[in-house]
Design a protein around this motif. Structure first.
Motif: not given
Length: 151
Positions: A63-71, A106-108, A73-76
């Motif tokens: 899920i963290g990887d998916e977030i990094n791809e979609q947004w 959005a990522a959260n 610059g994010t850190i999860v």
């Protein structure tokens, strides 16, 4: 503390929030999901969570990887607690930082939705009049079904 983990002890929020902080991040959104006393008119006494921990942690990282791809610059950082939890205990914490607030929000939200979809964690709700495992099978207390409160 790991970036993505399943724990049996109470969740402390600051280490996970702090993990996401860098000089480049302009926003940090922290979501904590707590055990609530009332769900759809049914009183909960406590919850019990179980997980297939190695796979659950891999899925949280996914899920963290998916977030990094979609947004970008994010850190999860995500942690989920298992075992018996009492009213008001934190069951899950998601911390997301990004350069801008909209991406962090959005990522959260994406993270909590994906946790419910793909992470092998199961919840047993213990009510004053019985108990039931809740998970992908979407089980509901009979009284909630009668009142049409299943969503």
């Amino acid at each position: 503390m790991k970036q993505f983990e399943v724990v049996t002890e109470p969740i402390q929020t600051e280490p996970y929030r702090d993990f996401t902080l860098t000089p480049h991040q302009g926003a940090v959104v922290v979501f904590t999901g707590h055990v609530r006393e009332w769900t759809k008119g049914i009183r909960t006494e406590h919850l019990e969570y179980e997980a297939y921990v190695p796979m659950a942690e891999k899925k949280l990282a996914q899920i963290g990887d998916e977030i990094n791809e979609q947004w970008p610059g994010t850190i999860v950082s995500i942690v989920h607690r298992i075992g018996p939890l009492h009213i008001s205990d934190i069951a899950v914490l998601i911390a997301v930082s990004s350069p801008h607030r909209k991406d962090a929000y959005a990522a959260n939200e994406y993270a909590i939705d994906r946790i419910k979809e793909v992470v092998p964690i199961w919840k047993k709700e213990i009510w004053e009049d019985g108990a039931q495992w809740i998970g992908h099978q979407r089980g509901y207390h009979e009284d909630a079904i009668e009142r049409g409160q299943t969503e």
